[in-house]
Design an enzyme around this catalytic site. Structure first.
Site, mmCIF file in Angstrom:
data_model
loop_
_atom_site.group_PDB
_atom_site.id
_atom_site.type_symbol
_atom_site.label_atom_id
_atom_site.label_comp_id
_atom_site.label_asym_id
_atom_site.label_seq_id
_atom_site.Cartn_x
_atom_site.Cartn_y
_atom_site.Cartn_z
ATOM 1 N N GLY A 24 39.441 49.870 41.399
ATOM 2 C CA GLY A 24 40.698 49.550 42.059
ATOM 3 C C GLY A 24 41.839 50.311 41.439
ATOM 4 O O GLY A 24 41.647 51.196 40.592
ATOM 5 N N VAL A 29 35.524 48.786 36.799
ATOM 6 C CA VAL A 29 34.778 47.728 36.113
ATOM 7 C C VAL A 29 33.299 48.102 36.091
ATOM 8 O O VAL A 29 32.728 48.513 37.118
ATOM 9 C CB VAL A 29 34.976 46.362 36.799
ATOM 10 C CG1 VAL A 29 34.168 45.285 36.084
ATOM 11 C CG2 VAL A 29 36.455 45.979 36.808
ATOM 12 N N ASP A 142 48.697 40.686 39.415
ATOM 13 C CA ASP A 142 47.793 41.335 40.374
ATOM 14 C C ASP A 142 46.865 40.313 41.032
ATOM 15 O O ASP A 142 45.663 40.540 41.145
ATOM 16 C CB ASP A 142 46.982 42.432 39.684
ATOM 17 C CG ASP A 142 46.408 43.442 40.687
ATOM 18 O OD1 ASP A 142 46.929 43.514 41.820
ATOM 19 O OD2 ASP A 142 45.446 44.146 40.344
#
Length: 482
Positions: A24, A29, A142
């Protein structure tokens, strides 16, 4: 060393990267193996903005490490725990629990919108995580469906505190934090972040999950930013009246106009939604330069212009009339065939009860609510949107689920501008009797009225209960016009 998922990258001599799980705006990740403790973990490779000088890269890494360590001290069942922070050169890495849940954006993409009850439960879990962070002086910055994980049992967890910042901070000076469609207006304006900013993002996330689309969906990032700053989202019709009203309140432009965390919790737990305070034309004109600035910050040099908004029609009712005054004692006694005392149970609600010994046998409840202009709609339009959303939700709920049976929706003529009725029956745990409710919902200009007839120990919802609800609704609507 390469972080390419090939298994050749051993981070800090301990965490071996195995598989890329997602990527993102804030980073990538990975699934990794902690070779010291022999357990699987999630490792986030924080995205370092391009074009930074060596000193700026060092400052960025120091900031990221500091805030990740602060977030690592948070403890809440709904927070994905941070175990470790690693700095490899000038590249920050965050080590977290590996969750088995799927992100809400993927769940919605694959299975469509989620039911309002489940969305409310998800909201309560994420709210708990945010309250824990805010109490520690940290804002998440976020909150979005991609950062909310849902386990198979429906349990939600909030992840990705990697760009968290102190309450009152002005966000990420390097511009990498957050997603435009889920960033509160004040963050796009470059103003200080606070708990209200996270609650706005939570409202936008829950809106997306229950509707199946974001509240400010547009084709271009610039248009998304402009919509967040200048426009109201459509009322979320799938959410129903109460959850939809809460989401609209959470998405208010002004932080001070949004409900507090306590009000959000009360509404998600079944209480009435907070009132929405709509920003006036003066505030909207002030936002125009900020909207243009937000477009430029996002790297889009195109603007399509904004029409000047005119004052909308507020409707017939400046405020909701007192429901207790709409049914005088004589009329209530006529409807219930016995005398009953009006009880003002909460704002906008009045109840009359008929007792059988020490227990109430039958209850008649009247509720009123005046809607104000919002979401590009005038007062009557907002009431119509709420009414239509409630009717659609009620129609879809027909059927039997465990002990609850919900009847079909039927028009109720002669009540306000439009009205419908529906009955529900919930069996007791033992025996064939249960709780029966006959309901009529109506609208008149910008007012929504609701009448309920409740039987505590009944064999079902009889025609007399439905008739009583319809007659009471007609009497209330007549009193409003009288």
């Amino acid at each position: 060393m390469r972080a390419d998922g090939s298994g050749s990258y051993l981070l800090a001599g301990r965490y071996r990267l195995l598989e890329r799980l997602g990527e993102g705006g804030a980073g990538t990740v990975w699934r990794a193996l902690d070779e010291t403790l022999h357990r699987s973990v999630a490792v986030k490779q924080v995205r370092v903005p391009g074009g930074l000088s060596p000193q700026e890269r060092a400052e960025f890494a120091h900031h990221a490490i500091h805030e990740a360590r602060a977030a690592g001290r948070l403890r809440d069942p709904a927070i994905v725990l941070i175990h470790d922070v690693v700095l490899d050169g000038d590249q920050p890495w965050i080590i977290m629990d590996l969750s088995t849940g799927r992100s809400l954006d993927k769940v919605v993409k694959e299975h469509g919108p989620l039911p309002p009850g489940l969305v409310a439960a998800i909201g309560l879990r994420v709210l708990s995580a945010l309250e824990t962070a805010h109490a520690a002086g940290i804002v998440h910055q976020d909150v979005k469906p991609a950062n909310i994980l849902l386990d198979a049992d429906g349990t939600a967890m909030l992840t990705d505190f990697g760009i968290a910042a102190p309450v009152g901070g002005r966000g990420d000076r390097y511009g990498s934090a957050g997603s435009p469609g889920y960033m509160a207006p004040e963050r796009l304006n470059g103003e200080a972040s606070g708990p209200a900013s996270d609650l706005w993002s939570l409202g936008a996330s829950l809106y997306t999950v229950v509707e199946g689309r974001p509240p400010f969906e547009r084709a271009m990032p610039a248009a998304v930013a402009a919509a967040v700053l200048l426009h109201e989202p459509p009322f979320p019709t799938r959410a129903g009246r109460d959850l939809g009203g809460l989401l609209m309140a959470m998405l208010a432009k002004e932080p001070a106009a949004r409900p507090t965390a306590a009000q959000v919790r009360a509404a998600l737990s079944g209480g009435p939604p907070p009132r929405v305070q709509v920003s006036g034309p003066r505030r909207r004109r002030w936002l125009l330069p900020a909207a243009l600035a937000a477009v430029l910050v996002l790297g889009i040099g195109v603007w399509y212009g904004v029409a000047v908004l005119t004052a909308p029609d507020a409707g017939r009712y400046a405020a909701a009339p007192d429901p207790c005054a709409l049914l005088p004692a004589s009329k209530a006694a006529e409807l219930l065939a016995t005398s009953a005392k009006a009880e003002r149970t909460r704002e906008g609600e009045c109840r009359w009860r008929v007792w059988r010994g020490s227990r109430p046998a039958r209850e008649l409840t009247v509720r009123t609510r005046a809607e104000q202009p919002r979401g590009g709609l005038d007062g009557p339009g907002a009431a119509r949107a709420l009414f239509d959303a409630d009717r659609a939700n009620s129609t879809a709920s027909k059927g039997t689920t465990f002990r609850l049976t919900t009847g079909e929706v039927a028009d109720v003529p002669g009540v306000g501008e439009a009205a419908f009725g529906q009955s529900t029956f919930k069996k007791h745990l033992t025996g064939s009797n249960g709780q029966g409710t006959a309901r009529v919902l109506f609208r008149d200009s910008n007012l929504i009225g609701e009448v309920l007839v409740y039987e505590q120990d009944a064999r079902g919802v009889g025609a007399d209960d439905k008739d009583l609800a319809a007659r009471a609704a007609k009497a209330v609507a007549g009193a409003l016009r009288g």
